[in-house]
Motif scaffolding. Structure first.
Motif, mmCIF file in Angstrom:
data_model
loop_
_atom_site.group_PDB
_atom_site.id
_atom_site.type_symbol
_atom_site.label_atom_id
_atom_site.label_comp_id
_atom_site.label_asym_id
_atom_site.label_seq_id
_atom_site.Cartn_x
_atom_site.Cartn_y
_atom_site.Cartn_z
ATOM 1 N N HIS B 182 0.880 -1.162 0.000
ATOM 2 C CA HIS B 182 0.000 0.000 0.000
ATOM 3 C C HIS B 182 0.917 1.211 0.000
ATOM 4 O O HIS B 182 2.129 1.075 0.120
ATOM 5 C CB HIS B 182 -0.890 0.012 1.236
ATOM 6 C CG HIS B 182 -1.757 -1.204 1.358
ATOM 7 N ND1 HIS B 182 -2.986 -1.295 0.763
ATOM 8 C CD2 HIS B 182 -1.565 -2.381 1.999
ATOM 9 C CE1 HIS B 182 -3.517 -2.486 1.022
ATOM 10 N NE2 HIS B 182 -2.674 -3.160 1.782
ATOM 11 N N CYS B 217 -4.573 5.827 -0.381
ATOM 12 C CA CYS B 217 -3.614 4.786 -0.708
ATOM 13 C C CYS B 217 -3.138 5.063 -2.127
ATOM 14 O O CYS B 217 -3.934 5.234 -3.034
ATOM 15 C CB CYS B 217 -4.237 3.408 -0.631
ATOM 16 S SG CYS B 217 -3.098 2.109 -1.154
ATOM 17 N N GLU B 219 -0.785 3.126 -3.827
ATOM 18 C CA GLU B 219 -0.163 1.985 -4.520
ATOM 19 C C GLU B 219 -1.247 0.950 -4.746
ATOM 20 O O GLU B 219 -1.939 0.557 -3.804
ATOM 21 C CB GLU B 219 0.973 1.409 -3.665
ATOM 22 C CG GLU B 219 1.733 0.262 -4.289
ATOM 23 C CD GLU B 219 2.540 0.689 -5.495
ATOM 24 O OE1 GLU B 219 3.447 1.518 -5.341
ATOM 25 O OE2 GLU B 219 2.236 0.193 -6.598
ATOM 26 N N LEU B 220 -1.376 0.519 -5.981
ATOM 27 C CA LEU B 220 -2.404 -0.455 -6.338
ATOM 28 C C LEU B 220 -2.373 -1.639 -5.384
ATOM 29 O O LEU B 220 -1.336 -2.263 -5.193
ATOM 30 C CB LEU B 220 -2.161 -0.943 -7.765
ATOM 31 C CG LEU B 220 -3.156 -1.985 -8.285
ATOM 32 C CD1 LEU B 220 -4.538 -1.375 -8.415
ATOM 33 C CD2 LEU B 220 -2.685 -2.539 -9.605
ATOM 34 N N CYS B 221 -3.515 -1.928 -4.739
ATOM 35 C CA CYS B 221 -3.519 -2.989 -3.744
ATOM 36 C C CYS B 221 -4.682 -3.946 -3.928
ATOM 37 O O CYS B 221 -4.966 -4.754 -3.059
ATOM 38 C CB CYS B 221 -3.520 -2.398 -2.339
ATOM 39 S SG CYS B 221 -4.887 -1.281 -2.037
ATOM 40 N N HIS B 225 -8.821 -0.749 -4.166
ATOM 41 C CA HIS B 225 -7.742 0.202 -3.890
ATOM 42 C C HIS B 225 -8.278 1.636 -3.853
ATOM 43 O O HIS B 225 -7.930 2.422 -2.963
ATOM 44 C CB HIS B 225 -6.684 0.039 -4.968
ATOM 45 C CG HIS B 225 -5.733 1.174 -5.109
ATOM 46 N ND1 HIS B 225 -4.963 1.631 -4.061
ATOM 47 C CD2 HIS B 225 -5.412 1.947 -6.174
ATOM 48 C CE1 HIS B 225 -4.216 2.642 -4.482
ATOM 49 N NE2 HIS B 225 -4.484 2.854 -5.759
ATOM 50 N N MET B 228 -9.738 2.964 -0.483
ATOM 51 C CA MET B 228 -8.961 2.838 0.739
ATOM 52 C C MET B 228 -8.690 4.217 1.326
ATOM 53 O O MET B 228 -7.566 4.637 1.504
ATOM 54 C CB MET B 228 -7.653 2.117 0.413
ATOM 55 C CG MET B 228 -7.050 1.437 1.612
ATOM 56 S SD MET B 228 -5.732 0.371 1.121
ATOM 57 C CE MET B 228 -4.631 0.625 2.504
HETATM 58 CU CU LIG Z 1 -4.205 0.761 -2.334
#
Ligand SMILES: [Cu+2]
Ligand code: HEM
Ligand SMILES: [Cu+2]
Lengths: 203, 284, 609
Positions: B182, B217, B219-221, B225, B228
């Motif tokens: 993340h 967030c 960062e691709l999670c 995503h 988040m």
């Molecule tokens: Cu994320």
């Protein structure tokens, strides 16, 4: 069709096309295995205990036999090329035959090694060490198989009426085969011999 | 008439900055922005001038000119100095914001954990000390991996999504992730740091203005995503301490309930979360 | 220069590659499993244009969702299955991730890389160095055909209940390691694409080193060939590192090893619902390996286009390329430095900040050769006599867009400034300026420039210019505003920006971007129509329609197997345009000098070699 171009000056560099492509391919292969070895170095330093424990499960005797197999086969490969160049078909067949036998011998030993691991449930997912062990030796073994196929083909062709005379092709295969040998020369100590006792990093 | 010019005034599009180092970072962006505008105008002016001046005209022949080494040398050296200057100039801010050894003495230290798909915060509780954590204790019921034997960990309280912090204090966040990558992004504070499962990253900032801010967030999670989103409430010191006391009280009641006794009433008021002087009751 | 003597003997061992009689080739061998580099180039062109449409459609769906989150997709919405389109035909977040991943992966690995290398490389290398084919034509054929199963695997999740890969084109673990079958297939597919790419690359290297025409020394090669050559080196040395990372990722994903999985990860595998990783790995390790390949890869994607643009500019400005050697050294510098800057993609990843500082410095150094190239292109235009053909307009678009893309790179190259803009739309704007604005315009330029040689027909210049102008306009309307929303903090890869209050003010701009993107998408049909129409009804192309110097124009239009109808010897460099001693404003490489010209050169030596 007759070609308008006069291509007699090719290959310009003096190195046959196939050999040039093979050199480039081997450069690529080096980078491929460098990726593995780089990861190996990093993760080994981070997990020194696991690697120390993992190494004890490996069979150094078998790996030593395999080392002998590969080095021998590299030598006989070189001799087979020499003999083909001298148009000495008989000796080419002898040495190519030995090379093929050694390569198969390597794989048979590898088979026993792997099955012993599987028996003890030492699978790639068991630990980071066995992940490296199976991945690196597995890819190396795949390269051995990749070498055996053209070897057998050339070997069998040499018994036909036409025979097999393309020594440049064998030379190219030889380059590849020496590389496969070389990778093993790095793999063998890295996985089997590099006892972490000598290492002072860790935590 | 020149209203649409505002679209090209990049610095104006930043969200409000409320952190101590934010202005410096924005300033660097703006400096590079002006340099880029200058380079842009220079090169485009030349380009457009050449394109018009040297269009094909009957009877005019091109110059068979192959190049000039002095020119090549000049336009190699100039950008090198310019870019190197920028790199060196911006390095101090980089060290200041990200280098662990440059983190100022923290007034508040908390743990932040990213998980699919929200943010989870762990505060040090009444004793002001975060309990010890180690990866081997990590389970789905104990995502921070707090050592169950550590007394300091017993009173730590965990909240999700909404985060509360005091203004004008150095905040130290220990950042990690539970499952995948993340990235802890506080747009208004100019903070961004990827959260890595398996390691704890130190992130610091110091907010200057009370209010409600968004946490994203970056960062691709996974599929959610985008969702988040967290909230960061920046309070004045008093408000923060009040909120903090409520939380510690709630936690001790909860602990007491779990033990089957009533909450001890006396000791929750013992220490304020952060003192006005900024001593580090919570730091470690 | 000519190493004839020593090479003479070795040649006979390989003569078989071009000795066979092409009249007796079956349809299958001639058009499908062909060894001919020009047919392979056409095959690459067809497949990449097809994937360009597929990737473009994915992009438009992604854009629709971002601009109008939750609203049904017009026309297509009703076709989507429940899992992707919900009950209303609006893109579901899971499907958004799949589309976004597919868009990136398709555009980079199935469009740009095979376009600039497979298509341009295959067509140009043998023709421009004056030979009959690649060094190993059969290997060349495989390097195309392997792409087909690879592409099917890459997108294979399309037929699965669980869907396609969703971890982005960067496929960072642990996310990519815990995902299901679509991701597993994606990893294998990408590995094969890489393998195909390496097979092409090593062949290009050997071809350039071994098969240049008589008199074609290295420093008489056109920029396109130089660029393709260095690119091939980058492919050969970079792609295998990605391959090794993908192997480890595949092991983590499929066999539950832990190369990139840290101890005690609290996540379950979507493949089998277990959590059997032993741990001990490092997620960052993947990023290092990935970017060690993928930064050179961005140059793999752009260098050939740079080469094309240099040649096109020289041709249509009727001028020698400014600073030929400097351009070559700049490409070499980029190629070498490209391997030591990967960390600039990882400033915020948790990598040591000290490493960050080093990568700032190396990134700064690599920006310099890019700047050199821009100045040299400007220098090429200076004093020219510029003809605005479609190809030339693409080249100008390339330069102007590359300036913007390079400038935005400077912001991100500074680690401190990158903190805020990393993983925002600012990055998205940056790489679309360099990849679409530059690389793809370079590819367009190549198509307009070489189509007459490739198919023996002229494209329609008017439509071509329309296509370039509208693409240029819509491109800028689409991607320039992304800088702005990026500065506003808009994260990339989010399915619904309206979740965040601070992004709500940008929703209007998001809609604007989406409408522009739709315009950009539809503009591409002009190109497609231009190609298809003129394949059938186009004017017959003359041998050298642009009055160019390079060797491919010595070949007949739509050359057959063997390429040339005369023997080729090279007498000079590729950029003798508007030579002072000559009446004609070009001087092809293959034309022998006349007695008078030799005399004139002696009296009044030019800079040319
Ligand atoms: Cu994320
Ligand atoms: C002037 C030279 C350039 C510089 C200084 C530069 C710098 C950078 C930096 C620092 C990043 C990382 C930003 C971040 O993620 O925070 C980046 C991303 C990127 N750059 Fe460049 N760049 C340059 C040229 C190029 C070129 C020529 C291309 C491609 C043809 C390119 C393609 C990309 C791509 C695709 C990404 C994003 C990758 C991703 O995260 O998905 N760049 N660039
Ligand atoms: Cu990069």
């Amino acid at each position: 069709m007759s070609l308008a171009l006069d291509l007699r000056h090719e290959p310009v560099s003096g190195i046959p096309h196939g050999k040039m492509v093979m050199w480039a391919f081997l450069a690529s292969e080096i980078m491929f295995f460098s990726g593995f070895f780089g990861a190996f170095t990093v993760l080994r330093n981070a997990n020194i205990d696991i690697f120390m424990e993992g190494t004890t499960h490996l069979n150094v005797a078998m790996a030593t036999i395999n080392t002998v197999f590969l080095i021998t086969s590299s030598l006989t490969m070189a001799l087979s090329i020499l003999n083909l160049e001298k148009k000495n078909t008989k000796m080419f067949q002898v040495f190519m035959g030995i090379t093929i036998l050694c390569a198969f011998g390597f794989l048979v030993v590898k088979y026993f090694e792997y099955s012993a691991k599987f028996e003890h449930h030492l699978l790639p997912s068991k630990s980071i060490f066995f992940a490296f062990y199976f991945m690196m030796t597995g890819f190396h073994a795949a390269h051995v198989i990749g070498g055996i196929i053209p070897m057998v083909w050339m070997f069998l062709r040499s018994f036909t009426k036409k025979g097999y005379t393309n020594h440049v092709r064998v030379e190219i295969l030889g380059l590849y085969w020496h590389f496969v040998d070389l990778v093993w020369i790095f793999l063998f100590p890295a996985l089997y011999l590099l006892f972490p006792g000598a290492h002072h990093g860790g935590h | 008439m020149f209203d649409w010019f505002k679209y090209f005034d990049f610095p104006a599009w930043f969200p409000e900055n409320v952190s101590t180092f934010g202005a410096e970072l924005d300033g660097m962006f703006i400096l590079i922005w002006y340099i880029c505008v200058a380079i842009f105008i220079l090169t485009y002016a030349l380009l457009i001038y050449f394109l018009i001046k040297y269009r094909e005209k009957p009877g005019v022949r091109a110059i068979g000119y192959h190049g000039n080494n002095m020119l090549e040398f000049t336009w190699t050296i100039l950008p090198t100095f310019l870019f190197a200057g920028l790199g060196i100039y911006t390095d101090s801010a980089w060290e200041k914001t990200k280098n662990v050894s440059h983190i100022p003495k923290p007034d508040v230290t908390i743990d932040v954990m990213g998980q699919q798909f929200n943010w989870v915060y762990r505060y040090p509780g009444a004793d002001g000390i975060l309990g010890r954590r180690a990866p081997e204790f990590k389970t789905n019921d104990n995502i921070f991996g707090v050592d169950p034997k550590d007394e300091h960990g017993k009173d730590d309280f965990i909240i999700e999504t909404e985060m509360h912090l005091p203004i004008n204090k150095n905040i130290l966040v220990n950042l990690s992730a539970k499952d995948v990558l993340h990235s802890f992004f506080l747009p208004n504070f100019r903070v961004k740091q990827d959260a890595l499962p398996g390691s704890w990253m130190k992130v610091w900032f110091n907010g200057t203005k009370a209010g409600k801010y968004e946490i994203a967030c970056a960062e691709l999670c996974g599929a959610s995503h985008y969702n988040m989103r967290g909230l960061l409430y920046m309070h004045s010191l008093d408000d923060y301490n009040k909120w903090y006391d409520e939380q510690t009280k709630a936690k001790s009641e909860q602990l007491a309930q779990a033990l089957g006794t009533t909450a001890p009433t006396a000791d929750t008021t013992a220490t304020p979360a952060v003192t006005a002087g900024g001593t580090t009751e919570h730091g470690k | 220069m000519e190493a004839i003597a020593s090479a003479h003997e070795a040649h006979h061992d390989h003569g078989d590659s071009h000795a066979h009689d092409h009249h007796s080739l079956s349809f299958v061998r001639k058009y499908i499993f062909s060894n001919d580099h020009k047919v392979i180039a056409k095959q690459f062109m067809t497949t990449t244009l097809f994937f360009f449409m597929v990737g473009g459609l994915a992009a438009l769906l992604v854009r629709w969702q971002i601009a109008f989150p939750g609203e049904p997709v017009p026309f297509l919405g009703s076709l989507l299955p429940e899992a992707w389109g919900g009950s209303t035909g609006a893109i579901q977040p899971g499907f958004y991730s799949q589309l976004m991943t597919m868009h990136g992966a398709i555009m980079l690995f199935l469009v740009i890389i095979p376009m600039v290398n497979g298509m341009i490389g295959n067509f140009c290398i043998p023709l421009m160095i004056g030979t009959d084919d690649m060094a190993l034509p059969t290997l060349n054929m495989f390097s195309f055909w392997l792409n087909i199963p690879a592409a099917m695997l890459l997108m294979g999740g399309f037929v699965l209940e669980s869907g396609m890969a969703t971890a982005g084109w960067t496929a960072y673990p642990p996310l990519s390691a815990i995902q299901g079958a679509g991701q597993t297939m994606w990893i294998v597919g990408l590995f094969l694409v890489g393998f195909a790419s390496i097979m092409g690359g090593i062949n290009y290297i050997a071809t350039v080193l071994n098969k240049r025409a008589k008199g074609m020394s290295m420093f008489r090669m056109p920029m396109t060939i130089w660029a393709l050559f260095i690119t091939a080196v980058l492919i050969t040395l970079g792609t295998p590192v990605l391959a090794s990372a993908l192997v480890m990722l595949f092991f983590d994903n499929f066999l539950h090893t832990s190369f990139f999985i840290p101890t005690n990860l609290l996540a379950t595998s979507a493949l089998d619902g277990t959590n059997h990783w032993s741990g001990g790995g490092q997620p960052l390790l993947f990023q290092h390996l990935f970017w060690f390949y993928s930064h050179p890869a961005v140059y793999i994607m752009i260098l050939p286009s740079m080469g094309v643009v240099s040649d096109v500019m020289a041709t249509f400005a009727r001028k020698p390329i400014f600073g030929y050697k400097a351009m070559i050294f700049a490409i070499m510098g980029i190629g070498f430095l490209g391997f030591i800057v990967w960390g600039h993609h990882m400033f915020q990843s948790g990598m040591s900040p000290l490493l960050g500082t080093t990568f700032v410095l190396s990134t700064i150094v690599i920006a310099v050769p890019s700047a050199i190239k821009i100045f040299n292109w400007l220098g090429t235009l200076w004093g020219g006599s510029i003809r605005y053909t479609a190809a030339m307009m693409c080249a100008v678009a390339f330069v102007s867009m590359f300036i913007i893309g390079g400038l935005s790179g400077i912001f991100m190259a500074s680690a401190a400034v990158d903190i805020y803009i990393h993983d925002t739309y600012f990055i998205v704007a940056h790489f679309h300026y360099v990849l679409f604005g530059a690389s793809i315009f370079g590819v367009f330029s190549a198509i307009y420039y070489w189509f007459p040689k490739m198919y023996g027909k002229m494209l329609n210049e008017g439509w071509g210019r329309m296509h370039v102008i509208w693409s240029f306009i819509f491109f800028n309307l689409t991607f320039f505003p992304m800088h702005i929303i990026g500065v506003g903090g808009h994260m990339r890869r989010i399915a619904d920006p309206t979740v965040y209050d601070f992004l709500k003010p940008f929703q209007g701009m998001n809609a604007f971007i989406t409408w522009s993107a739709i315009g950009l998408g539809f503009t591409q049909f002009i190109l497609l129509f231009n190609i298809i129409w003129n394949l059938n009804y186009g004017k017959k192309a003359p041998r050298n329609p642009w009055r160019s110097n390079t060797l491919e124009w010595a070949a007949p239009p739509h050359p057959g197997h063997g390429n040339f109808d005369t023997d080729i010897t090279v007498y000079r460099g590729p950029y003798e345009y508007s030579h002072e001693n000559r009446e004609s404003d070009y001087w092809p490489q293959w034309v022998p000098p006349t007695e008078e010209e030799i005399e004139a050169e002696k009296l009044n030596p030019s800079h040319a070699h």
